[in-house]
Design an enzyme around this catalytic site. Sequence first.
Site, mmCIF file in Angstrom:
data_model
loop_
_atom_site.group_PDB
_atom_site.id
_atom_site.type_symbol
_atom_site.label_atom_id
_atom_site.label_comp_id
_atom_site.label_asym_id
_atom_site.label_seq_id
_atom_site.Cartn_x
_atom_site.Cartn_y
_atom_site.Cartn_z
ATOM 1 N N HIS E 19 0.832 -1.205 0.000
ATOM 2 C CA HIS E 19 0.000 0.000 0.000
ATOM 3 C C HIS E 19 0.870 1.259 0.000
ATOM 4 C CE1 HIS E 19 -3.034 -2.690 2.310
ATOM 5 N NE2 HIS E 19 -3.407 -2.636 1.045
ATOM 6 N N LYS E 43 -17.965 -7.045 6.045
ATOM 7 C CA LYS E 43 -16.685 -7.715 6.289
ATOM 8 C C LYS E 43 -16.233 -7.462 7.711
ATOM 9 C CE LYS E 43 -14.224 -7.880 1.852
ATOM 10 N NZ LYS E 43 -13.137 -7.200 1.123
ATOM 11 N N ARG E 92 -1.497 -6.222 -8.370
ATOM 12 C CA ARG E 92 -0.373 -7.130 -8.250
ATOM 13 C C ARG E 92 -0.352 -8.010 -9.489
ATOM 14 N NH1 ARG E 92 -2.432 -9.753 -3.064
ATOM 15 N NH2 ARG E 92 -4.296 -8.893 -3.997
ATOM 16 N N SER E 130 -2.963 -7.745 2.736
ATOM 17 C CA SER E 130 -3.316 -7.654 4.150
ATOM 18 C C SER E 130 -3.651 -9.035 4.710
ATOM 19 C CB SER E 130 -4.518 -6.715 4.328
ATOM 20 O OG SER E 130 -4.175 -5.399 3.969
#
Lengths: 169, 169, 169, 169, 169, 169
Positions: E19, E43, E92, E130
Amino acid sequence: MTQKTAIYPGSFDPVTNGHLDIIDRGSKIFDRLIVTVLENPRKNAVFSTKERLDMLKLILEDYTNVEVDYYQGLLVDYAEQKKAQVIIKGLRAISDFEYEFQMAMINHKLNPSVETMFMMTNSKFSYLSSSIVKEVASYGGCIQGLVPDSLYDLILSKFQADIKCDTIL
Amino acid sequence: MTQKTAIYPGSFDPVTNGHLDIIDRGSKIFDRLIVTVLENPRKNAVFSTKERLDMLKLILEDYTNVEVDYYQGLLVDYAEQKKAQVIIKGLRAISDFEYEFQMAMINHKLNPSVETMFMMTNSKFSYLSSSIVKEVASYGGCIQGLVPDSLYDLILSKFQADIKCDTIL
Amino acid sequence: MTQKTAIYPGSFDPVTNGHLDIIDRGSKIFDRLIVTVLENPRKNAVFSTKERLDMLKLILEDYTNVEVDYYQGLLVDYAEQKKAQVIIKGLRAISDFEYEFQMAMINHKLNPSVETMFMMTNSKFSYLSSSIVKEVASYGGCIQGLVPDSLYDLILSKFQADIKCDTIL
Amino acid sequence: MTQKTAIYPGSFDPVTNGHLDIIDRGSKIFDRLIVTVLENPRKNAVFSTKERLDMLKLILEDYTNVEVDYYQGLLVDYAEQKKAQVIIKGLRAISDFEYEFQMAMINHKLNPSVETMFMMTNSKFSYLSSSIVKEVASYGGCIQGLVPDSLYDLILSKFQADIKCDTIL
Amino acid sequence: MTQKTAIYPGSFDPVTNGHLDIIDRGSKIFDRLIVTVLENPRKNAVFSTKERLDMLKLILEDYTNVEVDYYQGLLVDYAEQKKAQVIIKGLRAISDFEYEFQMAMINHKLNPSVETMFMMTNSKFSYLSSSIVKEVASYGGCIQGLVPDSLYDLILSKFQADIKCDTIL
Amino acid sequence: MTQKTAIYPGSFDPVTNGHLDIIDRGSKIFDRLIVTVLENPRKNAVFSTKERLDMLKLILEDYTNVEVDYYQGLLVDYAEQKKAQVIIKGLRAISDFEYEFQMAMINHKLNPSVETMFMMTNSKFSYLSSSIVKEVASYGGCIQGLVPDSLYDLILSKFQADIKCDTIL
């Protein structure tokens, strides 16, 4: 010529314009097309089976060779029971491609006489899924253009959100 | 019920067991299946158009609803000329998936009345392509199991390589 | 605030509506946008560098912050010379994603002060590429809707094919 | 315990730091590792077979269980001849994954006693390939960090380009 | 020149070096960069919204054109409210590429005046997320090098695990 | 020659013929192969750890260099404790490829002395996973051919479904 029957299975929670596009095109290829709501006891659907059947019936009433049904169990068993030769799946370019292939392979192994055929989702619906519709609607976003117009109010009524459509998308 | 005609286009340079598998399964779904050798003037084929047509005719003579043909030009024009509703493409799990999708989309744009439908290649042929057959044969590797048995000698004759099949694969 | 300059490099052989879409959107984000024809001596282009520059100039004359240029060499060298902070690339959902990433990474290694940023191609152009335009045009297919209208005749003139556009796509 | 022999085949045109990383790690897992330059008569290599062998010998002279060799033909035949149980391939996250899988499957079919095992390329080399090195070098870009230092001059000598390395990357 | 504002949204549960890399690079391209913690009521985050904001403020205090904020709702509504032209997402090489594209497309449909631009994650962080940080930390693995050093203790404190960092990674 | 030890970790919930294929091939490459049931407290397994260990022991009793074990924690810690140089993972062409790569990269970062090596799943099992087996069994579908014959009754006993195997697949 024997009658060719195809099944288009799905959760349809809710029906989107992407689904309708596949149904419309599939109905022109096969003599009889059965749109089947798959009930999955392990998934929590937002819309009840009855609501999903009602949505499908509403938008498909003008299709003379399309039927609406529901099923719980192995898809290949259902296909055999309905004397269907083909299972239709829509593939989005942006898609759960691998999952669909895996399901097609296992279904082929379970019953080689039922074929899975894939139709490409229209590119203008390539971003579209039932999940996206629910996500947008839950935040009060405009879902016009994402779902059939005639289902617009029905779907929004589930979300108690203020409708916000400044422009027709 | 109107007759449903599908086209299965390809280079077939040479025909493989993967092709035969798709033809066999496709012939059970559509009333009439036309297997069409696409001539591409920009690609150097190892086998002549006539040889490729002969290979297809040899292995397909028992299929009463399958025809063999060839074409050079836009596939959608050919489909319209043949009154075909569907173009069939085989997708290998290991595959030029994106290319096929791109072609299906442009074909849909050029002629929306012709549908492309994808069938999944049998998993046991997922590694198989005409290029692989030519690669293996050019080094004298055994191609039994990769191509129809009846085409075995014909294909090998192109490669002046010693046949080497210790075991039936 | 410093002026933000971006480069949009490509072959543009020929320019498509997908390119125009990226240029239009990119011009709204950056203060200055340079559309650069990359000359690759190892690729045989159908259109000359001059023709490609002319096409770009024709369709971009109303964009006040967009320039048209050409270059042969390392893209990061060009970016530095132009004092550009950003290279823009369009990604089709159906795309050479991995290749673009590889190029972005090597460019980042060669000059970390130049960033590559990707914009998503509009889904309605996700099937579109210069190669597809050339393929369709070479067989006399209709390319309306694929390329800017004002370039229509120029592009077709390269292909000596009969124009065939029954319907406006 | 029987001796475990692995082959690491490639074009090595030229050798990169990504190759060296795989060789280094592979040499710790297998008792004997043979690095084999595959000669492909259909590909035009920039470096001769002898040059590629020389590069490998130079950087691998300290590895006591690594040999350098070359071969033309079917890889599985070579593996059998060398009594190797394993073929090692490096996979870049950004990679020709599908191609490698297809080759592994056909090799498995041709000789099931030879296994292909994939090692993941170190993430810091995920953008790196022989093609990229040649592309950068041909434009006079800096290739330090991309290839072993000891091969730096040898590789650049092929490209008659001015060396340009402002900073050690 | 109008001021260019970009939003970098995320869960940041917790912030990783991946990040931070995107924020650092994005801050050089846009005049103003707003890093926004998206609150998703569906979430279960490990870190509270306040903790996530604190982490971001701590590591970003030296960035004069970067702000930290949070939001719950449709991202495009937030962008409009903040007068931001751009949403930045990091991709990514190993990534939820398709999901990000789908979100970008639906956001484009909901509000075409907000662009999503993708930056490639530095290859050395291509494995990092994460979730991975939480997975490693929950088993007492060393997370140095995965997260900013200044957040190290804060993050570990959530996991009651013995710290185990034999070597600085 | 030092002894080469590999670990093949997995959930094995339940064991499939795809797992058995990887174990069989892996056992020929490494001197010692440890098949390890990973206990994940966050996943609800259908089969208990003991049941999974019993399944593995039953089908592997004839493999003299294969051991069966279980572990909860970081895989690289376990590998170090077992003095294993290699972690083996099976990749299906249809597969969670990206996830496996991400895990291999983080494991490499956590302990660079342990290598992850990927073996390609036999193409005839490319559709197969423990999840698919559970899905099919839960609807009373035939799982012969999907799991080792000797585990057939044990696995079905979990599902209280009528066995339905008209044909040996």
